[in-house]
Design a protein around this motif. Structure first.
Motif, short mmCIF file in Angstrom:
data_model
loop_
_atom_site.label_atom_id
_atom_site.label_comp_id
_atom_site.label_asym_id
_atom_site.label_seq_id
_atom_site.Cartn_x
_atom_site.Cartn_y
_atom_site.Cartn_z
N GLN A 141 -7.03 -5.83 4.57
CA GLN A 141 -7.71 -4.60 4.95
C GLN A 141 -6.71 -3.47 5.17
O GLN A 141 -6.93 -2.33 4.72
N LEU A 142 -5.60 -3.78 5.84
CA LEU A 142 -4.58 -2.77 6.10
C LEU A 142 -3.94 -2.29 4.81
O LEU A 142 -3.69 -1.09 4.63
N ARG A 143 -3.71 -3.21 3.89
CA ARG A 143 -3.12 -2.84 2.59
C ARG A 143 -4.05 -1.87 1.85
O ARG A 143 -3.59 -0.86 1.30
N GLU A 144 -5.33 -2.17 1.85
CA GLU A 144 -6.30 -1.29 1.18
C GLU A 144 -6.36 0.07 1.86
O GLU A 144 -6.45 1.10 1.19
N GLU A 145 -6.31 0.08 3.20
CA GLU A 145 -6.36 1.35 3.93
C GLU A 145 -5.14 2.20 3.62
O GLU A 145 -5.25 3.42 3.40
N ILE A 146 -3.96 1.58 3.60
CA ILE A 146 -2.73 2.33 3.35
C ILE A 146 -2.71 2.92 1.95
O ILE A 146 -2.45 4.11 1.76
N PHE A 147 -2.99 2.09 0.95
CA PHE A 147 -2.82 2.53 -0.43
C PHE A 147 -4.01 3.31 -0.98
O PHE A 147 -3.93 3.84 -2.10
N SER A 148 -5.08 3.40 -0.22
CA SER A 148 -6.20 4.23 -0.65
C SER A 148 -6.15 5.63 -0.04
O SER A 148 -6.97 6.48 -0.38
N SER A 149 -5.21 5.86 0.85
CA SER A 149 -5.14 7.17 1.52
C SER A 149 -3.71 7.73 1.52
O SER A 149 -3.30 8.35 2.49
N LEU A 150 -2.99 7.50 0.45
CA LEU A 150 -1.61 8.00 0.37
C LEU A 150 -1.59 9.50 0.13
O LEU A 150 -2.41 10.05 -0.61
N SER A 151 -0.63 10.17 0.72
CA SER A 151 -0.42 11.60 0.47
C SER A 151 0.30 11.76 -0.86
O SER A 151 0.87 10.80 -1.39
N PRO A 152 0.29 12.98 -1.45
CA PRO A 152 1.04 13.19 -2.69
C PRO A 152 2.51 12.81 -2.56
O PRO A 152 3.09 12.24 -3.49
N ALA A 153 3.13 13.10 -1.41
CA ALA A 153 4.54 12.75 -1.21
C ALA A 153 4.74 11.24 -1.20
O ALA A 153 5.75 10.73 -1.71
N GLN A 154 3.79 10.51 -0.64
CA GLN A 154 3.90 9.05 -0.62
C GLN A 154 3.68 8.46 -2.01
O GLN A 154 4.33 7.49 -2.40
N ARG A 155 2.78 9.06 -2.78
CA ARG A 155 2.60 8.60 -4.17
C ARG A 155 3.87 8.87 -4.98
O ARG A 155 4.22 8.09 -5.87
N LEU A 156 4.55 9.95 -4.67
CA LEU A 156 5.82 10.25 -5.33
C LEU A 156 6.84 9.15 -5.03
O LEU A 156 7.60 8.74 -5.92
N GLN A 157 6.86 8.67 -3.79
CA GLN A 157 7.75 7.56 -3.45
C GLN A 157 7.43 6.32 -4.27
O GLN A 157 8.35 5.63 -4.75
N LEU A 158 6.15 6.02 -4.44
CA LEU A 158 5.77 4.87 -5.26
C LEU A 158 6.17 5.06 -6.71
O LEU A 158 6.64 4.14 -7.37
N ALA A 159 5.96 6.28 -7.22
CA ALA A 159 6.30 6.56 -8.62
C ALA A 159 7.79 6.39 -8.88
O ALA A 159 8.20 6.06 -10.00
N ARG A 160 8.61 6.61 -7.84
CA ARG A 160 10.07 6.51 -7.98
C ARG A 160 10.61 5.17 -7.50
O ARG A 160 11.82 4.98 -7.45
N HIS A 161 9.74 4.24 -7.15
CA HIS A 161 10.20 2.97 -6.59
C HIS A 161 11.16 2.28 -7.55
O HIS A 161 10.86 2.15 -8.75
N PRO A 162 12.33 1.85 -7.08
CA PRO A 162 13.32 1.24 -7.98
C PRO A 162 12.83 0.00 -8.70
O PRO A 162 13.35 -0.36 -9.75
N ARG A 163 11.81 -0.68 -8.14
CA ARG A 163 11.29 -1.89 -8.78
C ARG A 163 10.06 -1.62 -9.65
O ARG A 163 9.45 -2.56 -10.17
N ARG A 164 9.70 -0.35 -9.77
CA ARG A 164 8.53 -0.02 -10.59
C ARG A 164 8.81 -0.38 -12.05
O ARG A 164 9.90 -0.11 -12.56
N PRO A 165 7.86 -1.00 -12.75
CA PRO A 165 8.09 -1.39 -14.15
C PRO A 165 8.46 -0.19 -15.02
O PRO A 165 7.94 0.91 -14.85
N SER A 166 9.37 -0.42 -15.95
CA SER A 166 9.88 0.62 -16.83
C SER A 166 9.26 0.51 -18.21
O SER A 166 8.46 -0.40 -18.49
#
Length: 326
Positions: free
Chosen positions: A51-76
């Motif tokens: 439930q917490l995972r869904e709450e966190i990732f369903s309400s991310l701010s644009p800046a937080q989505r930017l962090q995910l987009a730049r995540h070093p482990r994100r698939p290339s």
């Protein structure tokens, strides 16, 4: 896809979730050591973690989505190509003496169909990132991309591009070699190609570095990817003379997939696994593959002239505005 086990990198907003998951693991270990049945408590905590995972990732701010987009482990790009293609052969060089590793490309098969796939490629560590210029392509990279797209057009193979770059290479040497001309040339030439073109934004996509391989019939975008004309840090430094205002700039720039879909600038949002694409790369690749196959099937029903007309109209609509009289 990457198979080497690595310690996960923790983003700030993930800390409550990681703390809860650590608590679950500690309870499980203590119960095992002492022969205590805590299955009911574990189930309750695991349900809370989901439930917490869904709450966190369903309400991310644009800046937080930017962090995910730049995540070093994100698939290339190479991760996705290897995961979704039946066959793959990388091709090198722009035939002008350059082979920029910041853009990779080659010939493969998607669902049995021959295609040309190319895109920006970042590194997995500091050494690799330096070798690939952190995914910032030089003029030679865009010329290599255009050579591969011409090859695709000549042999009637659809083109799939993967966009993931903080921008084009911003060096004096790149400017001297004609980075602006190389990008502009690609923009013009991609409009004339007869074959279907699908672009997928898989991470961060900024400035001309992104659009240099971004003219397409269908523009797909991962849920937590970002796409805009300038990095939030660059925008904040220009507007407020303060790069620390990047989160404010990220909101103002409308960088998220949902913002861009509402503005009519992208065609489809590709959902990511809860936790981001890096949390389950195989699932992310499977979803991407399905979207690519579906859109490719639809585009293949059209003639080359129909696709080119649609492509032209698609980009003519971008930036359209109306003046309001007083």
């Amino acid at each position: 896809m990457p198979t080497t086990e690595r310690k996960p990198l923790l983003l700030d907003f993930e800390k409550p979730l990681v703390d809860l998951e650590l608590r679950i693991e500690q309870i499980r270990e203590l119960a095992s050591d002492n022969g205590v049945d805590v299955s009911e408590e574990i189930r309750r905590l695991e349900a809370r973690a989901m439930q917490l995972r869904e709450e966190i990732f369903s309400s991310l701010s644009p800046a937080q989505r930017l962090q995910l987009a730049r995540h070093p482990r994100r698939p290339s790009t190479l991760d996705y190509i290897q995961a979704i293609s039946d066959e793959w052969m990388e091709l090198h060089g722009d035939r002008r003496g350059s082979d920029d590793p910041a853009i990779v490309g080659g010939v493969g098969r998607l669902n049995g169909q021959p295609v040309v796939m190319l895109g920006h490629q970042k590194g997995r560590d500091t050494k690799d990132n330096i070798a690939r210029n952190f995914g910032m392509a030089s003029p030679g990279g865009y010329r290599k991309a255009m050579r591969l797209m011409d090859h695709a057009d000549r042999f009637k193979m659809p083109i799939i591009t993967f966009i993931d770059t903080p921008g084009a290479l911003p060096t004096v040497v790149a400017e001297h070699q004609g980075i602006g001309e190389a990008i502009a040339y690609n923009l013009r030439e991609m409009f004339r190609l007869d074959v279907p073109i699908i672009c997928a934004v898989i991470g961060e996509a900024f400035s001309g570095g992104a659009i240099g391989i971004g003219v397409c019939d269908r523009l797909l975008m991962f849920e937590h990817a970002v796409y805009t004309v300038i990095t939030p840090e660059g925008c904040a430094a220009i507007i407020w003379k303060d790069a620390s205002k990047a989160p404010q700039a990220a909101t103002a720039l409308k960088i998220t997939s949902w913002d861009l879909k509402n503005l009519g600038l992208i065609d489809k949002i590709i959902p990511e696994p809860i936790g981001g694409a890096h949390s389950d790369p195989i699932a992310a690749a499977s979803t991407l593959k399905q979207a690519l196959i579906q859109n490719l099937d639809e585009l293949s029903q059209l003639s080359g002239s129909q696709r080119k007309q649609m492509r032209y109209q698609k980009f003519r609509q971008m930036g359209k505005f109306a003046e309001m009289s007083n």
